[in-house]
Motif scaffolding. Structure first.
Motif, PDB file in Angstrom:
ATOM      1  N   LYS A 195       0.856  -1.176   0.000  1.00  0.00           N
ATOM      2  CA  LYS A 195       0.000   0.000   0.000  1.00  0.00           C
ATOM      3  C   LYS A 195       0.899   1.235   0.000  1.00  0.00           C
ATOM      4  N   ILE A 196       0.727   2.075  -1.007  1.00  0.00           N
ATOM      5  CA  ILE A 196       1.557   3.268  -1.148  1.00  0.00           C
ATOM      6  C   ILE A 196       0.636   4.472  -1.282  1.00  0.00           C
ATOM      7  N   ILE A 197       0.794   5.433  -0.374  1.00  0.00           N
ATOM      8  CA  ILE A 197      -0.008   6.644  -0.404  1.00  0.00           C
ATOM      9  C   ILE A 197       0.640   7.661  -1.340  1.00  0.00           C
ATOM     10  N   LEU A 198      -0.144   8.222  -2.245  1.00  0.00           N
ATOM     11  CA  LEU A 198       0.308   9.292  -3.138  1.00  0.00           C
ATOM     12  C   LEU A 198      -0.448  10.551  -2.747  1.00  0.00           C
ATOM     13  N   ALA A 199       0.231  11.496  -2.131  1.00  0.00           N
ATOM     14  CA  ALA A 199      -0.429  12.664  -1.536  1.00  0.00           C
ATOM     15  C   ALA A 199      -0.126  13.926  -2.321  1.00  0.00           C
ATOM     16  N   THR A 200      -1.182  14.579  -2.799  1.00  0.00           N
ATOM     17  CA  THR A 200      -1.040  15.874  -3.456  1.00  0.00           C
ATOM     18  C   THR A 200      -2.316  16.675  -3.249  1.00  0.00           C
ATOM     19  N   ILE A 201      -2.170  17.963  -2.937  1.00  0.00           N
ATOM     20  CA  ILE A 201      -3.350  18.807  -2.719  1.00  0.00           C
ATOM     21  C   ILE A 201      -3.433  19.906  -3.773  1.00  0.00           C
ATOM     22  N   GLY A 202      -2.687  19.742  -4.850  1.00  0.00           N
ATOM     23  CA  GLY A 202      -2.611  20.799  -5.852  1.00  0.00           C
ATOM     24  C   GLY A 202      -3.670  20.688  -6.933  1.00  0.00           C
ATOM     25  N   SER A 203      -3.419  21.404  -8.007  1.00  0.00           N
ATOM     26  CA  SER A 203      -4.330  21.472  -9.147  1.00  0.00           C
ATOM     27  C   SER A 203      -4.147  20.246 -10.040  1.00  0.00           C
ATOM     28  N   LEU A 204      -4.783  20.274 -11.216  1.00  0.00           N
ATOM     29  CA  LEU A 204      -4.668  19.142 -12.134  1.00  0.00           C
ATOM     30  C   LEU A 204      -3.235  18.930 -12.598  1.00  0.00           C
ATOM     31  N   GLY A 205      -2.420  19.982 -12.598  1.00  0.00           N
ATOM     32  CA  GLY A 205      -1.016  19.837 -12.957  1.00  0.00           C
ATOM     33  C   GLY A 205      -0.254  18.977 -11.970  1.00  0.00           C
ATOM     34  N   ASP A 206      -0.743  18.905 -10.739  1.00  0.00           N
ATOM     35  CA  ASP A 206      -0.187  17.988  -9.739  1.00  0.00           C
ATOM     36  C   ASP A 206      -0.892  16.636  -9.789  1.00  0.00           C
ATOM     37  N   LEU A 207      -2.209  16.669  -9.972  1.00  0.00           N
ATOM     38  CA  LEU A 207      -3.008  15.443  -9.900  1.00  0.00           C
ATOM     39  C   LEU A 207      -2.682  14.473 -11.032  1.00  0.00           C
ATOM     40  N   HIS A 208      -2.621  14.969 -12.270  1.00  0.00           N
ATOM     41  CA  HIS A 208      -2.454  14.063 -13.414  1.00  0.00           C
ATOM     42  C   HIS A 208      -1.159  13.252 -13.351  1.00  0.00           C
ATOM     43  N   PRO A 209       0.000  13.853 -13.021  1.00  0.00           N
ATOM     44  CA  PRO A 209       1.196  13.015 -12.884  1.00  0.00           C
ATOM     45  C   PRO A 209       1.051  11.952 -11.794  1.00  0.00           C
ATOM     46  N   PHE A 210       0.306  12.270 -10.733  1.00  0.00           N
ATOM     47  CA  PHE A 210       0.136  11.288  -9.665  1.00  0.00           C
ATOM     48  C   PHE A 210      -0.814  10.169 -10.083  1.00  0.00           C
ATOM     49  N   ILE A 211      -1.811  10.483 -10.889  1.00  0.00           N
ATOM     50  CA  ILE A 211      -2.649   9.402 -11.438  1.00  0.00           C
ATOM     51  C   ILE A 211      -1.805   8.490 -12.316  1.00  0.00           C
ATOM     52  N   ALA A 212      -0.947   9.074 -13.155  1.00  0.00           N
ATOM     53  CA  ALA A 212      -0.066   8.266 -14.008  1.00  0.00           C
ATOM     54  C   ALA A 212       0.846   7.388 -13.159  1.00  0.00           C
ATOM     55  N   LEU A 213       1.392   7.954 -12.083  1.00  0.00           N
ATOM     56  CA  LEU A 213       2.250   7.177 -11.189  1.00  0.00           C
ATOM     57  C   LEU A 213       1.453   6.067 -10.505  1.00  0.00           C
ATOM     58  N   GLY A 214       0.230   6.392 -10.069  1.00  0.00           N
ATOM     59  CA  GLY A 214      -0.613   5.388  -9.437  1.00  0.00           C
ATOM     60  C   GLY A 214      -0.938   4.235 -10.369  1.00  0.00           C
ATOM     61  N   LEU A 215      -1.235   4.543 -11.617  1.00  0.00           N
ATOM     62  CA  LEU A 215      -1.538   3.486 -12.590  1.00  0.00           C
ATOM     63  C   LEU A 215      -0.321   2.600 -12.841  1.00  0.00           C
TER      64      LEU A 215
END
Length: 252
Positions: A4-24
């Motif tokens: 289980k790995i937590i990916l934490a970001t509270i920013g805009s889509l410019g922060d969110l999209h790279p984290f979704i890619a990393l999560g996938l």
């Protein structure tokens, strides 16, 4: 073994999209990524096939708290980083830390962007690795490749030699001292509530920690070649690409 790995970001889509890619990418390798994000982004993450939990309010709730429209609040945050930190990130830090602490139960690591202040508190409290995800070379605060914006007008301009690098180190030390003065008192109150001592570094723009298990530079070296002073634990990943308006796969 799945982790289980937590990916934490509270920013805009410019922060969110790279984290979704990393999560996938983590999910494809058999792990269990869980994105800790603002409430507004939970549905998008779930549409992408990943787990998500809120650690920050919706953008509408933020606007209501500030007495501004969502658009006006967003513009104010982009124009005034001090407003962003004082009125938002530090205001919500106690609740954000509580939410992330509960979410981190059983986690093997936390991957976090710079502005998710709760991540460092929870990782230290739970004694789990904190992996720093740096989304732009600007935030590395390298004296050999200093930030170039009006906020950092005092730093030397390229080309950077030994004298200019020494000057930049001195100026960056002043910047970090001021950041500690402005923000660490409120952060330390939250740390104390979780049984931790005072923060010994600037909360932002301190540069990545040399003792971190890993620092992810999430850009291409074609954009910014790696300076010689990056910590040895830094891995330049290339751009993690995710592009969907809803989060779900979209037809071209």
């Amino acid at each position: 073994m799945s982790k289980k790995i937590i990916l934490a970001t509270i920013g805009s889509l410019g922060d969110l999209h790279p984290f979704i890619a990393l999560g996938l990418a983590l999910k494809a390798r058999g792990h269990r990524p869980v994105l800790a994000v603002p409430k507004s982004n939970v549905e998008k993450v779930e549409n992408a096939g990943l787990e998500a939990a809120p650690i920050f309010p919706t953008f509408q709730e933020i606007g209501a708290m500030l007495g501004m429209s969502e658009e006006a609040a967003t513009l104010k945050m982009f124009r005034d980083p001090d407003f962003l930190i004082r009125r938002l990130m530090l205001h919500y830090l106690p609740a954000s830390t509580e939410a992330l602490d509960k979410l981190a139960d059983g986690a093997s690591a936390i991957v976090s962007t710079m502005f998710a202040f709760a991540s460092a508190i929870v990782a230290e409290k739970r004694r789990i690795p904190l992996i720093e995800a740096v989304l732009q070379p600007f935030s590395m605060m390298s004296p050999l490749d200093p930030p170039r914006s009006h906020e950092f007008w005092m730093l030397a301009r390229p080309p950077i030699g030994p004298v200019k690098a020494a000057y930049d180190r001195m100026e960056m030390a002043f910047i970090r001292t001021e950041l500690r003065r402005r923000y660490n008192t409120r952060i330390n109150r939250v740390r104390a509530a979780h049984g931790l001592g005072p923060l010994g570094r600037a909360p932002i723009f301190a540069g990545p920690r040399a003792d971190a298990p890993l620092v992810l530079g999430m850009w291409s070296e074609a954009l910014a070649p790696r300076p010689a002073d990056y910590p040895p634990n830094t891995v330049i990943t290339g751009f993690p690409v995710f592009d969907s308006d809803t989060g779900a796969p979209e037809m071209l």
